[in-house]
Write a protein that holds these residues in place. Structure first.
Motif, PDB file in Angstrom:
ATOM      1  N   ASP A  27      16.532 -51.540  22.494  1.00 46.74           N
ATOM      2  CA  ASP A  27      16.071 -50.153  22.367  1.00 46.74           C
ATOM      3  C   ASP A  27      15.522 -49.856  20.973  1.00 46.74           C
ATOM      4  N   PHE A  28      16.139 -50.429  19.938  1.00 44.87           N
ATOM      5  CA  PHE A  28      15.718 -50.083  18.580  1.00 44.87           C
ATOM      6  C   PHE A  28      14.286 -50.534  18.292  1.00 44.87           C
ATOM      7  N   GLU A  31      11.633 -50.178  20.102  1.00 46.92           N
ATOM      8  CA  GLU A  31      10.666 -49.160  20.491  1.00 46.92           C
ATOM      9  C   GLU A  31      10.885 -47.835  19.768  1.00 46.92           C
ATOM     10  N   SER A  32      11.857 -47.776  18.846  1.00 47.88           N
ATOM     11  CA  SER A  32      12.162 -46.510  18.179  1.00 47.88           C
ATOM     12  C   SER A  32      11.079 -46.093  17.200  1.00 47.88           C
ATOM     13  N   ASN A  33      10.313 -47.056  16.687  1.00 46.56           N
ATOM     14  CA  ASN A  33       9.281 -46.766  15.699  1.00 46.56           C
ATOM     15  C   ASN A  33       8.195 -47.824  15.803  1.00 46.56           C
ATOM     16  N   THR A  38       8.375 -51.941  15.787  1.00 48.62           N
ATOM     17  CA  THR A  38       7.823 -52.712  16.912  1.00 48.62           C
ATOM     18  C   THR A  38       6.809 -53.740  16.414  1.00 48.62           C
TER      19      THR A  38
END
Length: 566
Positions: free
Chosen positions: A327-328, A330-332, A336
């Motif tokens: 998940d992390f 796609e956080s920024n 990515t």
């Protein structure tokens, strides 16, 4: 992401749809549009079209609603290695990417990536037809549609940001590392490892720059060498350069060089003919070379091996997408982008390690030079005192007294020789390098003085020396004086031969004297004279010189070897 479909036809409602991945295309050949197959995706089309050269038509359909058409801007992204293509929407020409010729000649290549907003007048409420007209006359392999998506501009721009942010950052870092290593190459004895490091980071800066151009549509869609081959060649070349860097850094011999090259060729040949990942296999070779150095307990092998293991691990994580689903990621978009370029980050780790090692060596060398300079200053002072020791002056004055009384003309010559020696000594001693003809003049003056003192003939022959060669001051003079002190006594005549030759980039100065003494202190001397010579040589040629003295059949020789900068 799930895609809504009605009767196998995808429905666009605002989210990006990559039509090239769906089995919805029908394929036709030639101007007569001979039907070949249906329910194809991009891979299926490539497998058929790449078998022969012809004019092709691929037709895909998608649905949308009048509300979406009226209220949303719909964009199309076309990414391929097709040399040229025309795209039609509902039988209206949407855009030309290059020039499609129905004959066997194709000109005006298109771009690898095209994004355009679809005019609302081109779209209808319900089923829309998208047609790609293209040829592969130039090359049968130029038939790959990598992306044929409909969506919104923001989503496409976000994709570009993800694919280019890390490469732009890496380009800046790699370019800086190229400059740093070039500076170190030209300022630190031109060591080959710095030149190879500069080449390594130059190759990778070109690689990431190419990716930035590619994802912004500045690369031709087709060329003599396709984009994947170019990027693969640059990436695989990185590991070959890395092998040579390690071979030089760890000072491996020619046998290891040959084995490393052979291993590289074998691994590359096996991996390209199998399903194994080429980059991972090739990045394993430098790590194994690091382990060999670690086994041999080579200096810095531990930290370099750790960095190579990190590079190998990052390659594995990158090529097998191990962490991209977390998940992390796609956080920024920056995170990515960095995750997508883990292999580049692995090289940064290796670069930091090499910079650390270089900085450590520079500090050690600077400390050594400072200590050598201090030592040299003390030795210069002590040596100058030694050269004008009272007994030398007393002997000279006594000889002068006798000559003035009996041979006034000879006394004048001795005074001239003394004046010349002390003048040259005072002007040369503070210089780092002097022309060797000044050194020879001072030696001849000293030999003339000793000849007067000892009532003998002292002379020096010069062989193979032009006189313009630069050497540290008074080193030959010191060897001559040591030869006189330890090799002759009384009114014994003395001959010195000073010669020079160059062998495989090494300059060799040889000072021979015809002393018949069976023992000499010169070879094992710890006196100020030899310490002065060693300090001068180290100051001018750090770790590139050798001084030795030994008995020969007809006398004694002292040899100074100076290796050229690699």
């Amino acid at each position: 992401m799930s895609i809504t479909a009605i009767n196998d036809t995808p429905v666009y409602s605002g989210n990006v749809i990559d039509l090239s991945t769906l089995k919805i295309a029908s394929l036709f050949k030639g101007t007569t549009r001979q039907f070949l197959a249906e329910k194809l995706n991009a891979r299926d089309i490539d497998s058929i079209v790449s078998k022969e050269k012809a004019l092709w038509h691929a037709i895909l359909k998608f649905k949308t609603t009048g509300d979406v058409v009226d209220n949303v801007d719909i964009w199309l992204e076309f990414r391929s290695n097709i040399h040229a293509a025309n795209l039609y929407i509902n039988d209206s020409l949407f855009f030309r990417n290059g020039t499609v010729d129905t004959l066997s000649l194709i000109s005006d290549s298109g771009k690898n990536l095209v994004r355009k907003r679809i005019p609302k007048s081109y779209l209808i409420d319900g089923e829309n037809k998208l047609e790609i007209e293209f040829t592969n006359y130039k090359s049968k392999s130029n038939t790959v549609i990598r992306d044929l998506s409909i969506g919104n501009l923001e989503a496409f721009q976000n994709q570009t940001a993800i694919m280019t942010t890390a490469p732009i950052l890496l380009f800046g870092i790699f370019s800086f590392l190229v400059l740093i290593n070039l500076v170190m190459y030209f300022s630190l004895d031109r060591k080959k490892v710095f030149l190879l490091l500069a080449l390594l980071f130059l190759v990778n800066s070109i690689l990431v720059a190419y990716e930035v151009l590619y994802w912004n549509g500045f690369v031709p869609s087709a060329s003599l060498i396709n984009s994947y081959t170019i990027r693969g060649g640059l990436e695989y070349g990185t590991y070959l350069i890395l092998l040579f860097i390690l071979i030089i850094e760890f000072e491996f011999g020619s046998r290891t060089i040959l084995l490393a090259i052979l291993a590289y060729l074998i691994v590359y040949t096996i991996t390209i003919t199998t399903s194994f990942n080429v980059a991972i296999a090739l990045s394993l070779l430098p790590f194994l070379l690091g382990l060999k150095a670690l086994w041999n307990k080579v200096e810095h092998s531990i930290v370099i091996s750790v960095s190579l293991f990190i590079l190998l691990t990052f390659n594995y994580l990158d090529d097998y997408n191990i962490i991209e689903n977390y998940d992390f990621v796609e956080s920024n978009f920056i995170i990515t982008s960095l995750v997508y370029k883990l292999d580049g980050l692995g090289l940064i780790v290796f670069a930091l390690v090499m910079i650390f090692i270089s900085a450590k060596r520079i500090l050690a060398k600077t400390k050594s030079l400072n200590e050598a300079n201090l030592k040299l200053e003390r030795l210069e002072y002590q040596f100058l005192q030694k050269l004008i020791l009272p007994h030398f002056i007393v002997n000279s004055l006594m000889s002068l007294q006798e000559l003035i009384a009996n041979k006034p003309n000879t006394a004048n010559k001795m005074i001239e020789a003394l004046s010349k020696e002390f003048h040259l000594l005072s002007t040369m001693s503070k210089k780092k390098l002097v022309p060797i003809h000044q050194e020879i003049e001072m030696c001849n003056a000293h030999l003339k003085i000793v000849s007067f003192q000892q009532k003998a003939k002292y002379k020096m022959n010069v062989i193979g020396i032009s006189g313009d060669e630069l050497v540290p001051p008074t080193i030959i003079h010191t060897l001559v004086e040591n030869g006189i002190t330890h090799g002759y006594s009384g009114n014994q005549n003395a001959i010195f031969d000073l010669s020079k030759k160059e062998v495989q980039g090494t300059i060799i100065y040889r000072l021979f004297n015809d002393s018949d003494k069976t023992k000499s202190d010169l070879g094992h001397s710890t006196g100020l004279g030899l310490k002065y010579i060693e300090a001068r040589l180290e100051e001018c040629y750090p770790e590139r010189w050798q001084l030795r003295s030994s008995k020969t059949r007809n006398g004694w020789e002292s040899i100074i070897e100076i290796r050229s900068v690699l």
